[in-house]
Design an enzyme around this catalytic site. Structure first.
Site, PDB file in Angstrom:
ATOM      1  N   ASN A  13      45.436  31.678  46.226  1.00  0.00           N
ATOM      2  CA  ASN A  13      45.348  30.570  45.275  1.00  0.00           C
ATOM      3  C   ASN A  13      44.744  31.157  44.010  1.00  0.00           C
ATOM      4  OD1 ASN A  13      44.770  28.330  43.750  1.00  0.00           O
ATOM      5  ND2 ASN A  13      43.193  27.515  45.120  1.00  0.00           N
ATOM      6  N   LYS A  15      44.297  29.794  41.195  1.00  0.00           N
ATOM      7  CA  LYS A  15      43.567  28.836  40.348  1.00  0.00           C
ATOM      8  C   LYS A  15      44.051  29.002  38.896  1.00  0.00           C
ATOM      9  CE  LYS A  15      40.010  28.818  43.813  1.00  0.00           C
ATOM     10  NZ  LYS A  15      38.625  28.658  44.182  1.00  0.00           N
ATOM     11  N   HIS A  99      42.842  20.270  46.873  1.00  0.00           N
ATOM     12  CA  HIS A  99      41.803  21.297  46.750  1.00  0.00           C
ATOM     13  C   HIS A  99      40.500  20.650  46.273  1.00  0.00           C
ATOM     14  CE1 HIS A  99      39.627  24.828  45.432  1.00  0.00           C
ATOM     15  NE2 HIS A  99      40.422  25.516  46.224  1.00  0.00           N
ATOM     16  N   GLU A 101      38.419  21.537  44.159  1.00  0.00           N
ATOM     17  CA  GLU A 101      38.255  21.542  42.701  1.00  0.00           C
ATOM     18  C   GLU A 101      39.001  20.369  42.067  1.00  0.00           C
ATOM     19  OE1 GLU A 101      39.457  25.600  42.146  1.00  0.00           O
ATOM     20  OE2 GLU A 101      37.639  26.234  43.178  1.00  0.00           O
ATOM     21  N   GLU A 171      38.211  24.401  53.867  1.00  0.00           N
ATOM     22  CA  GLU A 171      37.492  25.128  52.816  1.00  0.00           C
ATOM     23  C   GLU A 171      36.138  24.467  52.564  1.00  0.00           C
ATOM     24  OE1 GLU A 171      40.370  27.514  50.197  1.00  0.00           O
ATOM     25  OE2 GLU A 171      40.129  25.562  49.277  1.00  0.00           O
ATOM     26  N   GLY A 177      34.027  30.565  46.102  1.00  0.00           N
ATOM     27  CA  GLY A 177      33.629  31.293  44.890  1.00  0.00           C
ATOM     28  C   GLY A 177      32.153  31.653  44.858  1.00  0.00           C
ATOM     29  N   SER A 217      35.552  32.479  49.991  1.00  0.00           N
ATOM     30  CA  SER A 217      35.062  33.863  49.912  1.00  0.00           C
ATOM     31  C   SER A 217      35.629  34.765  51.006  1.00  0.00           C
ATOM     32  CB  SER A 217      33.526  33.886  49.937  1.00  0.00           C
ATOM     33  OG  SER A 217      33.008  33.125  48.851  1.00  0.00           O
TER      34      SER A 217
HETATM   35  P1  13P Z   1      37.371  31.982  46.873  1.00  0.00           P
HETATM   36  O1  13P Z   1      38.169  32.846  47.824  1.00  0.00           O
HETATM   37  O2  13P Z   1      37.324  32.524  45.478  1.00  0.00           O
HETATM   38  O3  13P Z   1      36.035  31.633  47.440  1.00  0.00           O
HETATM   39  O4  13P Z   1      38.180  30.597  46.726  1.00  0.00           O
HETATM   40  C1  13P Z   1      38.589  29.945  47.865  1.00  0.00           C
HETATM   41  C2  13P Z   1      39.494  28.846  47.476  1.00  0.00           C
HETATM   42  O5  13P Z   1      39.082  27.872  46.859  1.00  0.00           O
HETATM   43  C3  13P Z   1      40.913  28.965  47.822  1.00  0.00           C
HETATM   44  O6  13P Z   1      41.597  27.780  47.615  1.00  0.00           O
END
Ligand code: 13P
Length: 257
Positions: A13, A15, A99, A101, A171, A177, A217
């Site tokens: 992903n 982003k 997601h 976010e 997640e 992150g 992560s």
């Molecule tokens: P990270 O791998 O950067 O922690 O992000 C995970 C994520 O949100 C994947 O959708």
């Protein structure tokens, strides 16, 4: 993971990262280091403007392209939005829905997530449905209740046949992150619970065929441990998916026995 019953899927992903030219460069580098073994499926989910570059660049490979968002209406006066049919017509096969976010920053509710899941399925796309708790929710001891609410509402009105095309990504928000990965036990506990929710609604056959990913992560150094758990069938990877070599390390971990 359990390859006998279901696909292992490693999905990136990106982003809000990379331009179309950077997408092309990534694809060339990634394809050049792709192993011959096909034990896991690979999906790269990219920003909307990168989709056509990604579809073109991965055309003759086994890498599927995914979108990071979709709107639930079929067409009409929704300035700036993208429909599921538009994505499918472009050659996109997966779409991330719900997601954390998008839930936190763009006001996506469980009802909206459900409508997006249904729209994606109707257009023939495979939704990657994200669920997960915040640190505060984990500490309050409501993780499982929250996961049940998110999973059940995302799947409202999804038929058994459609369920086979859904991927669920667990997640935990506190692991996204942050460099702070859930332990294999913590991740597996929730993934097993998610499968039990699917079993209760759709029966054992379908439950065991659904891919449930972990995200937060994930990287080459922790992927093998996470994937060694029976109910963790892959990863949804943010940061580490931006670098071809880092993403490939996770693919290699998924290719191990
Ligand atoms: P990270 O791998 O950067 O922690 O992000 C995970 C994520 O949100 C994947 O959708």
């Amino acid at each position: 993971m359990n390859r006998r019953y279901r696909k292992t899927i490693i999905a990136g992903n990106w982003k809000m990262n990379k331009t179309p030219s950077e997408t092309k460069a990534f694809a060339e580098q990634f394809k050049a280091i792709l192993p011959k073994t096909k034990w896991c499926d690979i999906v790269v989910c990219v920003p909307t403007v990168d989709l056509s570059a990604a579809v073109r660049a991965f055309k003759d490979s086994r890498i599927a392209v995914g979108a990071e968002n979709v709107y639930f209406e079929k067409s009409g006066a929704y300035t700036g939005e993208i429909s599921a049919d538009m994505l499918a017509d472009l050659g996109v096969r997966y779409v991330i829905v719900g997601h954390s976010e998008r839930r936190a920053l763009f006001g996506e509710t469980d009802e909206i997530v459900n409508k997006k899941v249904l729209a994606a399925l109707e257009a023939g796309l495979n939704p990657i449905i994200c669920v997960g708790e915040s640190l505060a929710q984990r500490e309050m001891g409501v993780t499982m209740e929250l996961i049940a609410l998110q999973v059940k509402s995302a799947l409202a009105g999804v038929s058994a046949e459609q369920m086979r095309r859904c991927v669920i990504a667990y997640e935990p928000i506190w692991a996204i992150g942050t460099g702070k990965t859930a332990t294999g036990e913590q991740a597996a506990e929730v993934c097993t619970y998610i499968r039990s929710l699917i079993r209760a609604q759709y029966g054992a056959r379908i439950a065991r065929s659904v891919t449930i990913q972990y995200g937060g992560s994930m990287k080459g150094s922790n992927a093998h441990e996470l994937l060694s758990h029976e109910d963790i069938d892959g990863g949804l990877i943010g940061g580490a998916s931006l670098d071809p070599k880092a993403l490939m390390e996770i693919v290699h971990a998924a290719n191990q026995e």
